[in-house]
Motif scaffolding. Sequence first.
Motif, PDB file in Angstrom:
ATOM      1  N   ASP A 135       0.919  -1.020  -0.138  1.00  3.83           N
ATOM      2  CA  ASP A 135       0.280   0.004   0.207  1.00  3.83           C
ATOM      3  C   ASP A 135       0.848   1.381   0.186  1.00  3.83           C
ATOM      4  O   ASP A 135       0.673   2.101  -0.658  1.00  3.83           O
ATOM      5  N   ALA A 136       1.442   1.257   0.723  1.00  5.22           N
ATOM      6  CA  ALA A 136       2.853   2.666   0.491  1.00  5.22           C
ATOM      7  C   ALA A 136       3.591   3.091  -0.535  1.00  5.22           C
ATOM      8  O   ALA A 136       3.669   4.136  -1.548  1.00  5.22           O
ATOM      9  N   PHE A 137       3.957   1.176  -0.928  1.00  4.49           N
ATOM     10  CA  PHE A 137       3.850   1.761  -2.710  1.00  4.49           C
ATOM     11  C   PHE A 137       3.879   2.149  -3.850  1.00  4.49           C
ATOM     12  O   PHE A 137       3.901   3.590  -4.224  1.00  4.49           O
ATOM     13  N   LEU A 138       2.814   1.959  -3.607  1.00  7.19           N
ATOM     14  CA  LEU A 138       1.568   1.989  -4.487  1.00  7.19           C
ATOM     15  C   LEU A 138       1.312   3.971  -4.832  1.00  7.19           C
ATOM     16  O   LEU A 138       0.897   4.670  -5.112  1.00  7.19           O
ATOM     17  N   ALA A 139       0.734   4.095  -3.037  1.00  6.32           N
ATOM     18  CA  ALA A 139       0.522   5.100  -2.613  1.00  6.32           C
ATOM     19  C   ALA A 139       1.731   6.387  -3.289  1.00  6.32           C
ATOM     20  O   ALA A 139       1.620   7.923  -3.792  1.00  6.32           O
ATOM     21  N   VAL A 140       2.852   5.733  -3.013  1.00  2.00           N
ATOM     22  CA  VAL A 140       4.368   6.966  -2.987  1.00  2.00           C
ATOM     23  C   VAL A 140       3.613   7.075  -5.497  1.00  2.00           C
ATOM     24  O   VAL A 140       3.709   8.249  -5.545  1.00  2.00           O
TER      25      VAL A 140
ATOM     26  N   ALA B  17      -0.584  -9.984  -6.049  1.00  2.00           N
ATOM     27  CA  ALA B  17      -0.658 -11.168  -4.370  1.00  2.00           C
ATOM     28  C   ALA B  17      -0.804  -9.313  -3.312  1.00  2.00           C
ATOM     29  O   ALA B  17      -1.477  -7.742  -3.776  1.00  2.00           O
ATOM     30  N   ASN B  18      -1.215  -9.720  -1.962  1.00  8.87           N
ATOM     31  CA  ASN B  18      -2.389  -8.562  -1.401  1.00  8.87           C
ATOM     32  C   ASN B  18      -3.160  -8.028  -1.760  1.00  8.87           C
ATOM     33  O   ASN B  18      -4.106  -7.644  -0.654  1.00  8.87           O
ATOM     34  N   GLN B  19      -4.023  -7.907  -3.139  1.00  5.21           N
ATOM     35  CA  GLN B  19      -5.455  -7.482  -2.866  1.00  5.21           C
ATOM     36  C   GLN B  19      -5.254  -6.022  -2.071  1.00  5.21           C
ATOM     37  O   GLN B  19      -6.194  -5.908  -1.852  1.00  5.21           O
ATOM     38  N   PRO B  20      -4.656  -5.018  -2.513  1.00  3.94           N
ATOM     39  CA  PRO B  20      -4.922  -3.800  -1.829  1.00  3.94           C
ATOM     40  C   PRO B  20      -6.100  -3.165  -2.251  1.00  3.94           C
ATOM     41  O   PRO B  20      -6.662  -3.846  -3.778  1.00  3.94           O
ATOM     42  N   ALA B  21      -6.717  -2.279  -1.205  1.00  2.44           N
ATOM     43  CA  ALA B  21      -7.773  -1.518  -2.416  1.00  2.44           C
ATOM     44  C   ALA B  21      -7.101  -0.436  -2.986  1.00  2.44           C
ATOM     45  O   ALA B  21      -6.170   0.299  -3.176  1.00  2.44           O
ATOM     46  N   PRO B  22      -8.285  -0.752  -4.443  1.00  2.00           N
ATOM     47  CA  PRO B  22      -7.629   0.046  -6.152  1.00  2.00           C
ATOM     48  C   PRO B  22      -7.512   1.845  -5.521  1.00  2.00           C
ATOM     49  O   PRO B  22      -8.474   2.531  -4.886  1.00  2.00           O
ATOM     50  N   LEU B  23      -5.727   2.335  -5.591  1.00  2.00           N
ATOM     51  CA  LEU B  23      -6.254   3.506  -6.189  1.00  2.00           C
ATOM     52  C   LEU B  23      -6.403   4.742  -7.378  1.00  2.00           C
ATOM     53  O   LEU B  23      -6.011   4.221  -8.240  1.00  2.00           O
ATOM     54  N   GLN B  24      -7.413   5.345  -7.284  1.00  2.00           N
ATOM     55  CA  GLN B  24      -7.929   5.729  -8.487  1.00  2.00           C
ATOM     56  C   GLN B  24      -6.730   7.273  -9.218  1.00  2.00           C
ATOM     57  O   GLN B  24      -6.566   6.993  -9.959  1.00  2.00           O
ATOM     58  N   GLU B  25      -5.750   7.082  -8.455  1.00  2.00           N
ATOM     59  CA  GLU B  25      -4.540   8.452  -9.143  1.00  2.00           C
ATOM     60  C   GLU B  25      -4.229   7.621 -10.013  1.00  2.00           C
ATOM     61  O   GLU B  25      -3.316   7.573 -11.180  1.00  2.00           O
ATOM     62  N   LEU B  26      -4.377   5.719 -10.298  1.00  7.42           N
ATOM     63  CA  LEU B  26      -3.465   4.975 -10.285  1.00  7.42           C
ATOM     64  C   LEU B  26      -4.026   4.469 -11.669  1.00  7.42           C
ATOM     65  O   LEU B  26      -4.543   3.708 -10.991  1.00  7.42           O
ATOM     66  N   ALA B  27      -4.666   5.237 -12.951  1.00  7.29           N
ATOM     67  CA  ALA B  27      -5.187   4.608 -13.780  1.00  7.29           C
ATOM     68  C   ALA B  27      -5.113   3.670 -13.921  1.00  7.29           C
ATOM     69  O   ALA B  27      -6.147   2.651 -14.423  1.00  7.29           O
ATOM     70  N   ASN B  28      -3.715   2.346 -14.163  1.00  3.63           N
ATOM     71  CA  ASN B  28      -3.189   1.110 -14.930  1.00  3.63           C
ATOM     72  C   ASN B  28      -3.122   0.750 -13.991  1.00  3.63           C
ATOM     73  O   ASN B  28      -2.353  -0.071 -14.326  1.00  3.63           O
ATOM     74  N   LEU B  29      -3.108   0.927 -12.654  1.00  4.50           N
ATOM     75  CA  LEU B  29      -3.423  -0.009 -11.759  1.00  4.50           C
ATOM     76  C   LEU B  29      -4.131  -1.171 -11.556  1.00  4.50           C
ATOM     77  O   LEU B  29      -5.568  -1.344 -12.087  1.00  4.50           O
ATOM     78  N   GLU B  30      -3.882  -2.858 -11.660  1.00  4.97           N
ATOM     79  CA  GLU B  30      -4.943  -4.214 -11.949  1.00  4.97           C
ATOM     80  C   GLU B  30      -4.584  -4.980 -11.129  1.00  4.97           C
ATOM     81  O   GLU B  30      -2.471  -5.027 -10.540  1.00  4.97           O
ATOM     82  N   ILE B  31      -5.229  -5.653 -10.777  1.00  9.49           N
ATOM     83  CA  ILE B  31      -5.011  -6.878  -9.706  1.00  9.49           C
ATOM     84  C   ILE B  31      -5.549  -7.774  -9.750  1.00  9.49           C
ATOM     85  O   ILE B  31      -6.514  -8.356  -9.994  1.00  9.49           O
ATOM     86  N   ILE B  32      -4.704  -8.605 -10.291  1.00  9.66           N
ATOM     87  CA  ILE B  32      -4.260 -10.319 -11.738  1.00  9.66           C
ATOM     88  C   ILE B  32      -3.821 -11.300 -10.612  1.00  9.66           C
ATOM     89  O   ILE B  32      -2.790 -11.042 -10.056  1.00  9.66           O
TER      90      ILE B  32
END
Length: 410
Positions: free
Chosen positions: A201-206, A222-237
Motif C-alpha cells: 500500500d505504501a509503495f502504491l501510494a508513493v 498478491a495482497n490485493q490492496p484497495a485500488p487507487l484511482q490516481e493509478l489509472a492503469n492499476l490491475e490486481i491479477i
Amino acid sequence: MSQQGPLLIVSHATRPSLIAALAAAQILPTAETRWADATAAVSRVQPAAVLAVMDGADAADVAALSRQVSARKPYIPMMAIAPGDTALPDNAIPLHGSDDTDRLLARLRAALRVRTLHTTVLRRLDEKKAPEATLPESDPLDDATVLLLGRGASLPGLSVALGERIAVVGALSIEVAAKHLSSRDIDGIVLGEGFSPRVVDAFLAVLAEDTRFRNLAVIVTANQPAPLQELANLEIIAGEPRRIAASALPLIRQHAFETRLNRTLRAIEAGGMLDPRTGLLTRSAFARDFATAVSQTQKNGGSLAVARFAFDPVNPRAQYDGARIISRLMRRMDFGTHEDNGSVVVVFAETDLRSAHAIARRLSSVMRHTSHGKRDTRTEPSVTVAALQPGDTARTLLARVYGEAQRAAS
C-alpha cells in the motif's frame, strides 16, 4: 487531423448504468452497437475509443474489431470490460470487473491523453518542419521495459513469461525498485510476492503521488490492496504467470507507445537532430557537433573525452535500452549517438580521462539487468574511453576509442 469521435460501446445488451456513468463524466458522447455490427460501426462513427463488454463475445468478432481499431490513426484505445479468462488481442486493454466505473473512467482518460498526443505528433510530422524525424512503426513492446518487483517462488515464472516479449528488470527490494524508476524509462511494474500489505500500500501510494508514474501499468499479483484511482492503469491479477503477463502487456504497450510519442515530439522540436528511438543525436548531427567540439577544444584549450559502449550485437533490445539510459542520465553538456553497429558513442565535454572513466562506469552500472536476483551479463556493454590529445582530429579520436589505429591512417 480528425476531431475526437464518440465512445463506441460494443456489447450484447444495452448497458444503461455504464452509459449513465459515461454521460455524467462528460468525457465524450457515446454510441452503442452490438457485436455483430461492431466493425461497421467503427467505420460509421469513427470513435475516439472503444469499450468492448466481453460478456458473451465471440472470439472471431473480438479479433475482427481489434484488427480494424489497430489499423486506424490516430490511436484508438480498445478496452475489454470483464474479459474473465478470455484470450484477448494484443491491443485490447483488459478491465477486470464490470462495476468499477471510477477505475474505468480514470483509465479511459489516461488512454485518451495518449490518443491526443498521437494526434499532435501526426500533425507536427505532417507540417514537415523536421523531415528527419519519423515515428517508428514497430511494436512499442520492442522498446518497453517492465520492473518485476518481489521475492518468492512465482518470480522466475513471471520473469520468463514477461521476458518472452519485453525487457525485464528485476528488483528484490523497494529501494532497488526506486533506483530503477529514477534512472530508466519504465513502462510497467509487476509487483509479486514477498511484501506485506502495508508495504504494498505504501509503495502504491508513493507512485500515485508522483505525476511521472500515474500512467504506469501497475500489476499487483498478491495482497490485493484497495485500488487507487490516481493509478489509472492499476490491475490486481492473480493466477498463472502467463495469465498475469497477458493482462499486463496491453497496458505496458500503451505506456511504451506514449513514451515513444514523447521522444518523437522532442525530436520534432529539435528540428530532427534527435533520434526518436533513443533520444540521442542523429548520426549526422553528432558528426557535426563532434567535429566542432574537437576543433574548439584544440583551439581554446581544455579537455574532452569520448566513451564507446559496445553492446552484444545479437541483442538489439539491450542496445536501445542502454542508449535511452545514457540519453536520460548523461550531463547536459555531453552528447552522444547510436551508431549503425549498435554501439553508443558519448562525448564528455570539459572532462579528463580519469573523470570520463568514472562517468562511464556509473552509466554502465545502471544498465545491468537482473532476473530474480541474478545479473544478466548480456545487457552489460564493454566500454572504451579515450581523451583528446594534441594533434587529434575528430576522426583520429573516434578511431582510438574504437581501437582501430589503422582506420585513422587510411
